[in-house]
Design a protein around this motif. Structure first.
Motif, PDB file in Angstrom:
ATOM      1  N   ALA A  39       0.841  -1.188   0.000  1.00  0.00           N
ATOM      2  CA  ALA A  39       0.000   0.000   0.000  1.00  0.00           C
ATOM      3  C   ALA A  39       0.877   1.238   0.000  1.00  0.00           C
ATOM      4  O   ALA A  39       1.963   1.245   0.577  1.00  0.00           O
ATOM      5  CB  ALA A  39      -0.924   0.002   1.215  1.00  0.00           C
ATOM      6  N   GLU A  40       0.411   2.290  -0.687  1.00  0.00           N
ATOM      7  CA  GLU A  40       1.111   3.569  -0.690  1.00  0.00           C
ATOM      8  C   GLU A  40       0.391   4.521   0.262  1.00  0.00           C
ATOM      9  O   GLU A  40      -0.811   4.760   0.118  1.00  0.00           O
ATOM     10  CB  GLU A  40       1.160   4.152  -2.102  1.00  0.00           C
ATOM     11  CG  GLU A  40       1.999   3.317  -3.068  1.00  0.00           C
ATOM     12  CD  GLU A  40       2.090   3.928  -4.448  1.00  0.00           C
ATOM     13  OE1 GLU A  40       1.562   5.058  -4.630  1.00  0.00           O
ATOM     14  OE2 GLU A  40       2.669   3.299  -5.349  1.00  0.00           O
ATOM     15  N   LYS A  41       1.129   5.049   1.235  1.00  0.00           N
ATOM     16  CA  LYS A  41       0.542   5.887   2.270  1.00  0.00           C
ATOM     17  C   LYS A  41       1.389   7.139   2.486  1.00  0.00           C
ATOM     18  O   LYS A  41       2.580   7.170   2.158  1.00  0.00           O
ATOM     19  CB  LYS A  41       0.430   5.125   3.600  1.00  0.00           C
ATOM     20  CG  LYS A  41      -0.368   3.833   3.528  1.00  0.00           C
ATOM     21  CD  LYS A  41      -1.850   4.095   3.277  1.00  0.00           C
ATOM     22  CE  LYS A  41      -2.640   2.790   3.253  1.00  0.00           C
ATOM     23  NZ  LYS A  41      -4.074   3.027   2.936  1.00  0.00           N
ATOM     24  N   LYS A  42       0.752   8.155   3.084  1.00  0.00           N
ATOM     25  CA  LYS A  42       1.468   9.355   3.507  1.00  0.00           C
ATOM     26  C   LYS A  42       1.871   9.195   4.968  1.00  0.00           C
ATOM     27  O   LYS A  42       1.037   8.850   5.812  1.00  0.00           O
ATOM     28  CB  LYS A  42       0.591  10.600   3.350  1.00  0.00           C
ATOM     29  CG  LYS A  42       0.335  11.010   1.916  1.00  0.00           C
ATOM     30  CD  LYS A  42      -0.507  12.282   1.866  1.00  0.00           C
ATOM     31  CE  LYS A  42      -0.771  12.711   0.437  1.00  0.00           C
ATOM     32  NZ  LYS A  42      -1.601  13.945   0.396  1.00  0.00           N
ATOM     33  N   PHE A  43       3.170   9.430   5.256  1.00  0.00           N
ATOM     34  CA  PHE A  43       3.682   9.301   6.612  1.00  0.00           C
ATOM     35  C   PHE A  43       4.259  10.630   7.086  1.00  0.00           C
ATOM     36  O   PHE A  43       4.484  11.552   6.293  1.00  0.00           O
ATOM     37  CB  PHE A  43       4.754   8.208   6.672  1.00  0.00           C
ATOM     38  CG  PHE A  43       4.183   6.808   6.698  1.00  0.00           C
ATOM     39  CD1 PHE A  43       4.031   6.128   7.901  1.00  0.00           C
ATOM     40  CD2 PHE A  43       3.807   6.166   5.530  1.00  0.00           C
ATOM     41  CE1 PHE A  43       3.515   4.852   7.939  1.00  0.00           C
ATOM     42  CE2 PHE A  43       3.290   4.891   5.553  1.00  0.00           C
ATOM     43  CZ  PHE A  43       3.139   4.231   6.761  1.00  0.00           C
ATOM     44  N   LEU A  44       4.515  10.692   8.397  1.00  0.00           N
ATOM     45  CA  LEU A  44       5.091  11.886   9.016  1.00  0.00           C
ATOM     46  C   LEU A  44       6.486  11.583   9.538  1.00  0.00           C
ATOM     47  O   LEU A  44       6.700  10.572  10.213  1.00  0.00           O
ATOM     48  CB  LEU A  44       4.218  12.365  10.183  1.00  0.00           C
ATOM     49  CG  LEU A  44       2.779  12.777   9.842  1.00  0.00           C
ATOM     50  CD1 LEU A  44       2.008  13.071  11.124  1.00  0.00           C
ATOM     51  CD2 LEU A  44       2.762  13.984   8.923  1.00  0.00           C
ATOM     52  N   ARG A  45       7.445  12.461   9.208  1.00  0.00           N
ATOM     53  CA  ARG A  45       8.778  12.338   9.779  1.00  0.00           C
ATOM     54  C   ARG A  45       8.773  12.896  11.210  1.00  0.00           C
ATOM     55  O   ARG A  45       7.763  13.427  11.683  1.00  0.00           O
ATOM     56  CB  ARG A  45       9.795  13.089   8.921  1.00  0.00           C
ATOM     57  CG  ARG A  45       9.974  12.500   7.524  1.00  0.00           C
ATOM     58  CD  ARG A  45      11.166  13.165   6.827  1.00  0.00           C
ATOM     59  NE  ARG A  45      11.396  12.596   5.508  1.00  0.00           N
ATOM     60  CZ  ARG A  45      10.875  13.064   4.383  1.00  0.00           C
ATOM     61  NH1 ARG A  45      10.084  14.131   4.432  1.00  0.00           N
ATOM     62  NH2 ARG A  45      11.136  12.491   3.224  1.00  0.00           N
ATOM     63  N   LYS A  46       9.899  12.794  11.840  1.00  0.00           N
ATOM     64  CA  LYS A  46      10.033  13.298  13.212  1.00  0.00           C
ATOM     65  C   LYS A  46       9.711  14.788  13.288  1.00  0.00           C
ATOM     66  O   LYS A  46       9.097  15.258  14.256  1.00  0.00           O
ATOM     67  CB  LYS A  46      11.458  13.030  13.709  1.00  0.00           C
ATOM     68  CG  LYS A  46      11.734  13.489  15.125  1.00  0.00           C
ATOM     69  CD  LYS A  46      13.190  13.210  15.497  1.00  0.00           C
ATOM     70  CE  LYS A  46      13.509  13.730  16.899  1.00  0.00           C
ATOM     71  NZ  LYS A  46      14.934  13.477  17.262  1.00  0.00           N
ATOM     72  N   ASP A  47      10.080  15.540  12.219  1.00  0.00           N
ATOM     73  CA  ASP A  47       9.816  16.979  12.207  1.00  0.00           C
ATOM     74  C   ASP A  47       8.412  17.307  11.686  1.00  0.00           C
ATOM     75  O   ASP A  47       8.105  18.460  11.404  1.00  0.00           O
ATOM     76  CB  ASP A  47      10.866  17.705  11.365  1.00  0.00           C
ATOM     77  CG  ASP A  47      10.868  17.243   9.903  1.00  0.00           C
ATOM     78  OD1 ASP A  47       9.995  16.423   9.530  1.00  0.00           O
ATOM     79  OD2 ASP A  47      11.732  17.695   9.137  1.00  0.00           O
ATOM     80  N   ARG A  48       7.560  16.278  11.525  1.00  0.00           N
ATOM     81  CA  ARG A  48       6.173  16.386  11.100  1.00  0.00           C
ATOM     82  C   ARG A  48       6.011  16.717   9.612  1.00  0.00           C
ATOM     83  O   ARG A  48       4.904  17.026   9.159  1.00  0.00           O
ATOM     84  CB  ARG A  48       5.403  17.429  11.929  1.00  0.00           C
ATOM     85  CG  ARG A  48       5.509  17.278  13.425  1.00  0.00           C
ATOM     86  CD  ARG A  48       5.126  15.890  13.904  1.00  0.00           C
ATOM     87  NE  ARG A  48       3.689  15.655  13.780  1.00  0.00           N
ATOM     88  CZ  ARG A  48       3.113  14.457  13.984  1.00  0.00           C
ATOM     89  NH1 ARG A  48       3.874  13.396  14.274  1.00  0.00           N
ATOM     90  NH2 ARG A  48       1.816  14.308  13.867  1.00  0.00           N
TER      91      ARG A  48
END
Length: 704
Positions: free
Chosen positions: A240-249
């Motif tokens: 699946a292709e998803k949008k994620f958040l890095r540590k800096d958002r």
């Protein structure tokens, strides 16, 4: 196969002009692309500019010999098939020529039959090399696919070994992010690549910080919940292709491949998988989609012609774009002398290049048509310009014509478009081609033909998206089927157009057309006769219908029935909804005719005049006068995602909407005005007017 033959490229090299002329004469009987050179030195630039498929060269030439030329060409273009021409004394040299890669040699003097046999053999050799090359490429692609499949299996096996045997060194140094998580959302294991991907300094920091994957790592926490539901009902791997958040958002795109690990009893234990950062790939994809969307918008503008309203000529243009952006275009113009000038073209290929070429062609035609109305001069000018700017393997099939309604003549140039058909009472006349497609040669090889027309003639022209529609067996629809559909019986122009397109669609099994389809129908009518079908101009595409007609011809019932039927076919609205659409459309069209173009408002407000024969007399006088009757009605129907937008514009002075009284108010119950607008507002989702007050736009929702 015949078309493929014609596309072959030949170069004939000989220092004897008689021989090059003889061979090129034979070749041009079958092939289009034949070039000649008087020496090897002269041939080299030509070969570099456009490598030949088959090279025919003399062996004994001054300067560079045929053997040297052959060796030079085959080093650069090994697919080229080379035939040598030599005398009896040069047989040893000819043998050396074949050792250097030459295919065959012919002994001088070369006879016609020997040349034909040699050419057929060379063509067969070239085709065989191409087939072998394709087979090699297919095998190469299969090997690549197999290697990819093997690589994926190895990755899975590698991950399983890591999970089962705990090979920490491989796990930590893998180039992709690897993880294990609890079903609830706790990060259990992570490698260095995963930590770097999410902006953490180390796996330990990430594992310690991330206690709720859905809330902390997913841009939309609900997506993880949905993914868990899918994994619960899924065995094996899921991508699946998803949008994620890095540590800096900051947000980035990830392709996650994971599975649910279960106990022997089938109970879910934990999730494991790997993540790939595809942000750059997604950005490129979005950029491409945006460019294609812009190209589609440009092409949609190219598709819609100007659509003049002619006194004695009805114009109907139907367009069905293929799934890809294409290169078909049509334009219809009225000259200063009252003649009808039209241009129909089909640019080879699809995509952005074809759309750009079609757009350039349409603009160029418009510019030329401002000063030139002769089809031959227009085609020559377009050819000279487009030859310089289109790609070498592109061509432009075109049909340019001029109808003189006073002289009742058609002057045309037919250059590659399927032969248009004139339907005349109990016969069909197929127009004859007059030249090659545009852009093939610098000097246009074309002529024009003028033929007489008769009253009630109907001219049908179309691009090859119709004739080249294919069924499941690969058979083409063809021009003969078009003629059979038309028959010899006279029909309404709209019926003929729809029958042709529907039959072609059924022929190809209901599948979408693989090439753009534009169908142009021009009908010669006498507006003074009492005909049920009056001259009008019409353009239809999958998401738009445009209609122009003079007020004197605008039978409100007939025009309303046409659009309501068109809307019903496009949207499948139930009868109850269509009745409301009809009521609104009828009222707004009647307002455009009576209040707008005929300016009868003051007479309709006067009950004594409106309820007497005086009103009908005034109505008849105005609708048949040049001042009022020549004014036009412009109707546009746009089909959007969840709604229909219909606009009706007249050429009257307009009116102030705020001055229209409410017909339901007790003080206005006896008034004769305002009821149509009130009815429209009641049955349409939205009614808007332009600033002038001569254009109304009605919005109907489709998902009510």
């Amino acid at each position: 196969m015949e078309n493929q033959k014609q596309l072959l490229k030949f170069i004939v090299v000989d220092d004897e002009a008689e021989i090059t002329e003889f061979i090129s004469y034979i070749l041009r009987k079958t092939y289009c692309n034949v070039r000649t050179a008087g020496s090897g030195e002269e041939a080299i630039p030509m070969i570099c500019e456009s490598p030949p498929d088959i090279l025919i060269t003399d062996i004994n030439m001054s300067g560079m010999s045929g053997v040297e030329l052959t060796e030079h060409v085959l080093k650069l273009y090994p697919d080229t098939v080379v035939i040598a021409i030599t005398g009896y004394k040069d047989v040893e040299t000819a043998v050396e020529f074949m050792k250097r890669g030459g295919y065959d040699f012919l002994l001088k003097p070369v006879s016609f039959s020997a040349m034909q046999i040699g050419l057929e053999s060379a063509v067969h050799r070239f085709r065989l090399k191409q087939e072998l090359k394709k087979a090699h490429e297919d095998l190469k692609q299969k090997n690549i696919s197999l290697e990819k499949e093997i690589l994926e299996r190895k990755q899975c096996e590698l991950f399983l070994r890591i999970s089962e045997q705990g090979y920490r060194d491989i796990f930590d140094n893998a180039p992709i992010g690897i993880f294990q998580t609890s079903v609830e959302g706790r990060l259990m294991k992570a490698n260095h690549a995963l930590a770097r991907m999410f902006g953490y300094d180390s796996p330990d920091e990430m594992i310690s910080a991330v206690t709720d994957i859905g809330a902390q790592l997913y841009a939309d926490p609900a997506e993880r919940k949905q993914l868990i539901k899918e994994l619960m009902n899924h065995t094996g791997w899921l991508s699946a292709e998803k949008k994620f958040l890095r540590k800096d958002r900051s947000v980035f795109h990830v392709k996650a491949t994971l599975r649910m690990v279960r106990s022997p009893e089938g109970l879910p234990l934990y999730l494991e998988g790997f993540d790939e950062d595809i942000t750059e790939e997604k950005q490129q994809s979005e950029l491409f989609d945006m460019e294609m969307s812009r190209a589609r918008k440009i092409y949609n503008r190219v598709l819609e012609p100007a659509l003049p309203v002619m006194t004695n000529i009805g114009i109907h243009v139907k367009c069905i774009p293929a799934s890809k952006v294409g290169g078909d275009m049509a334009e219809v113009l009225k000259t200063e002398k009252g003649k009808l000038l039209f241009f129909l073209a089909d640019v080879t290929g699809h995509g952005i290049p074809a759309a750009m070429t079609a757009n350039t062609l349409k603009m160029l035609f418009g510019e030329v048509a401002e000063t030139v109305s002769d089809p031959l001069e227009i085609c020559r000018h377009l050819n000279s310009v487009m030859y310089k700017i289109i790609l070498a393997d592109d061509i432009i099939a075109a049909f340019c014509g001029q109808i003189d309604p006073e002289e009742m003549t058609l002057t045309y140039c037919l250059c590659g478009i399927p032969s248009p058909i004139i339907i005349r009472k109990h016969e069909k006349i197929r127009l004859k081609p007059t030249g090659l497609p545009l852009g093939v040669f610098d000097d246009s090889v074309c002529r024009e033909i003028t033929i007489p027309l008769c009253k009630d003639d109907l001219l049908i022209a179309f691009t090859d998206g119709i004739t080249e529609a294919r069924d499941s067996d690969g058979d083409i629809f063809g021009l003969k089927r078009v003629e059979n559909i038309i028959g010899t019986k006279r029909h309404d122009v709209n019926t003929i157009v729809e029958d042709i397109i529907t039959s072609a669609a059924v022929f190809q099994g209901g599948n979408a057309f693989q090439d753009d389809v534009i169908l142009l129908a021009l009908s010669l009518r006498d507006e003074k006769e009492m005909l049920s079908v009056k001259p009008c101009s019409r353009f239809c595409s999958p998401d738009k219908c445009v209609f122009k007609i003079k007020t004197r011809h605008s039978n409100v019932d007939d025009v309303t029935d046409f659009f309501v039927r068109h809307i019903g076919e496009k949207t499948a609205l139930p009868d109850g909804r269509l009745k409301k659409v009809r009521a609104v459309f009828f009222e707004m069209l009647a307002n455009a005719v009576e209040h707008g173009n005929l300016e009868l408002t003051e007479f309709k407000k006067n009950y004594e005049i409106y309820d007497s024969d005086k009103y009908q007399k005034i109505y008849n006088e105005r609708i048949h006068s040049d001042k009022y009757g020549e004014r036009q009605i412009f109707i546009q129907c746009l089909y959007k995602f969840n709604r229909i937008e219909v606009s009706i514009e007249d050429q009257g002075r307009g009116f102030d909407m705020t001055a229209v009284s409410d017909p339901t108010h007790e003080d206005n119950l006896v008034n004769m005005s305002g009821r149509g607008i009130f009815l429209a507002k009641k049955n349409a989702a939205k009614i808007t007017y332009n600033d002038v007050g001569n254009k109304v736009t009605m919005t109907f929702l489709l998902d009510m």
